[in-house]
Design a protein around this motif. Sequence first.
Motif, mmCIF file in Angstrom:
data_model
loop_
_atom_site.group_PDB
_atom_site.id
_atom_site.type_symbol
_atom_site.label_atom_id
_atom_site.label_comp_id
_atom_site.label_asym_id
_atom_site.label_seq_id
_atom_site.Cartn_x
_atom_site.Cartn_y
_atom_site.Cartn_z
ATOM 1 N N GLU A 102 0.823 -1.210 0.000
ATOM 2 C CA GLU A 102 0.000 0.000 0.000
ATOM 3 C C GLU A 102 0.862 1.267 0.000
ATOM 4 O O GLU A 102 0.383 2.353 -0.348
ATOM 5 C CB GLU A 102 -0.948 0.009 1.204
ATOM 6 C CG GLU A 102 -0.284 0.061 2.563
ATOM 7 C CD GLU A 102 0.227 -1.286 3.054
ATOM 8 O OE1 GLU A 102 0.831 -1.338 4.146
ATOM 9 O OE2 GLU A 102 0.016 -2.297 2.348
ATOM 10 N N GLU B 43 0.012 -0.115 -12.173
ATOM 11 C CA GLU B 43 -0.108 -1.498 -12.656
ATOM 12 C C GLU B 43 1.078 -1.865 -13.551
ATOM 13 O O GLU B 43 1.609 -2.977 -13.478
ATOM 14 C CB GLU B 43 -1.418 -1.674 -13.428
ATOM 15 C CG GLU B 43 -1.651 -3.114 -13.879
ATOM 16 C CD GLU B 43 -2.965 -3.284 -14.612
ATOM 17 O OE1 GLU B 43 -3.200 -4.389 -15.133
ATOM 18 O OE2 GLU B 43 -3.756 -2.322 -14.659
ATOM 19 N N GLY C 299 0.136 -11.870 -4.390
ATOM 20 C CA GLY C 299 -0.960 -10.954 -4.694
ATOM 21 C C GLY C 299 -0.805 -9.600 -4.041
ATOM 22 O O GLY C 299 -1.787 -8.997 -3.579
ATOM 23 N N ALA C 300 0.440 -9.096 -4.007
ATOM 24 C CA ALA C 300 0.711 -7.841 -3.300
ATOM 25 C C ALA C 300 -0.088 -6.666 -3.858
ATOM 26 O O ALA C 300 -0.516 -5.790 -3.115
ATOM 27 C CB ALA C 300 2.206 -7.532 -3.352
ATOM 28 N N PHE C 301 -0.290 -6.642 -5.179
ATOM 29 C CA PHE C 301 -1.027 -5.544 -5.809
ATOM 30 C C PHE C 301 -2.318 -6.098 -6.395
ATOM 31 O O PHE C 301 -2.290 -6.823 -7.398
ATOM 32 C CB PHE C 301 -0.190 -4.886 -6.905
ATOM 33 C CG PHE C 301 1.070 -4.236 -6.391
ATOM 34 C CD1 PHE C 301 1.011 -3.020 -5.720
ATOM 35 C CD2 PHE C 301 2.298 -4.843 -6.564
ATOM 36 C CE1 PHE C 301 2.156 -2.419 -5.238
ATOM 37 C CE2 PHE C 301 3.456 -4.248 -6.085
ATOM 38 C CZ PHE C 301 3.384 -3.041 -5.416
ATOM 39 N N SER C 302 -3.428 -5.743 -5.790
ATOM 40 C CA SER C 302 -4.718 -6.288 -6.224
ATOM 41 C C SER C 302 -5.071 -5.853 -7.645
ATOM 42 O O SER C 302 -5.792 -6.554 -8.358
ATOM 43 C CB SER C 302 -5.831 -5.844 -5.262
ATOM 44 O OG SER C 302 -5.901 -4.425 -5.195
ATOM 45 N N GLU C 303 -4.540 -4.688 -8.069
ATOM 46 C CA GLU C 303 -4.869 -4.186 -9.399
ATOM 47 C C GLU C 303 -4.087 -4.894 -10.503
ATOM 48 O O GLU C 303 -4.374 -4.722 -11.692
ATOM 49 C CB GLU C 303 -4.623 -2.676 -9.497
ATOM 50 C CG GLU C 303 -3.180 -2.260 -9.291
ATOM 51 C CD GLU C 303 -2.850 -1.912 -7.843
ATOM 52 O OE1 GLU C 303 -2.126 -0.946 -7.626
ATOM 53 O OE2 GLU C 303 -3.328 -2.614 -6.929
ATOM 54 N N LYS D 206 -2.928 -8.322 -12.356
ATOM 55 C CA LYS D 206 -3.178 -9.739 -12.581
ATOM 56 C C LYS D 206 -2.224 -10.209 -13.676
ATOM 57 O O LYS D 206 -2.204 -9.636 -14.769
ATOM 58 C CB LYS D 206 -4.626 -9.979 -13.025
ATOM 59 C CG LYS D 206 -5.674 -9.466 -12.037
ATOM 60 C CD LYS D 206 -5.578 -10.179 -10.691
ATOM 61 C CE LYS D 206 -6.637 -9.645 -9.726
ATOM 62 N NZ LYS D 206 -6.474 -10.212 -8.368
ATOM 63 N N HIS E 12 4.269 -18.766 2.200
ATOM 64 C CA HIS E 12 3.203 -17.771 2.298
ATOM 65 C C HIS E 12 2.658 -17.683 3.720
ATOM 66 O O HIS E 12 2.360 -16.587 4.220
ATOM 67 C CB HIS E 12 2.085 -18.117 1.323
ATOM 68 C CG HIS E 12 1.154 -16.971 1.049
ATOM 69 N ND1 HIS E 12 1.587 -15.760 0.550
ATOM 70 C CD2 HIS E 12 -0.187 -16.845 1.216
ATOM 71 C CE1 HIS E 12 0.556 -14.944 0.414
ATOM 72 N NE2 HIS E 12 -0.531 -15.568 0.814
#
Length: 217
Positions: free
Chosen positions: A47, A73, A128-132, A134, A184
């Motif tokens: 974040e 992204e 999955g550190a950055f949700s935006e 993929k 993880h």
Amino acid sequence: MQKSSKISSIDAQSVTTYPKAKLQHAEILRLNIIEAAAAIMHESGPEGVTIRKVAEKMECPTKIIYNLFGNKEGLAKELFLQGCKLLAAAFQAVPKQDNLNLYLRDLGQAYWDFSRNHTSYYMVMFGGAFSEFKPEEESLHAIFTALRQVIALITEAIEQGFIEEKDPLLVVNLVWASLHGVIHLHLGGHIQNEEAAKTLYDRSVSNLIHTFFRSDN
């Protein structure tokens, strides 16, 4: 005169042209920005990684970041791809062994070390550190390139009859999922003691070898 001509020829070959120098500068700048973003993520979590904060850390205008990466992204994608290169280099540094069990253990150790030494990259790639962001085709291809040594090892073990399962990618994914699960859980704070996490990780490697490798080989 002949000697002077030879020296001139060598000098001409070693000259870096302006376009080439410009490209080299842009690549160095790009890598430095990626490392700055990884450092911010290590310090403040995903974040904390914003275009503005990366620009502040690099002491440059945000326009430079936008020009090179487009948006956050795009920066996340480059973190992902750079992480794949680092993981590939970590696996490539592992000497190949004729004993495939020991070779798999060494590759497993390299994967653990990568998660500890490059945690920010690991979390972008697998956490999955950055949700935006993929992963799309290019990123997924980079992952399989990084895992090339592991895939080759499993394929060789199948061909030599050490592993009964005939689908090497299935075995690789099962091994990968198991080892990633331990890492993880540790990175997520569910196994806070690193020594305990490493013990569980090593036991998982042993269990996987026992599960897939035939005992009579």
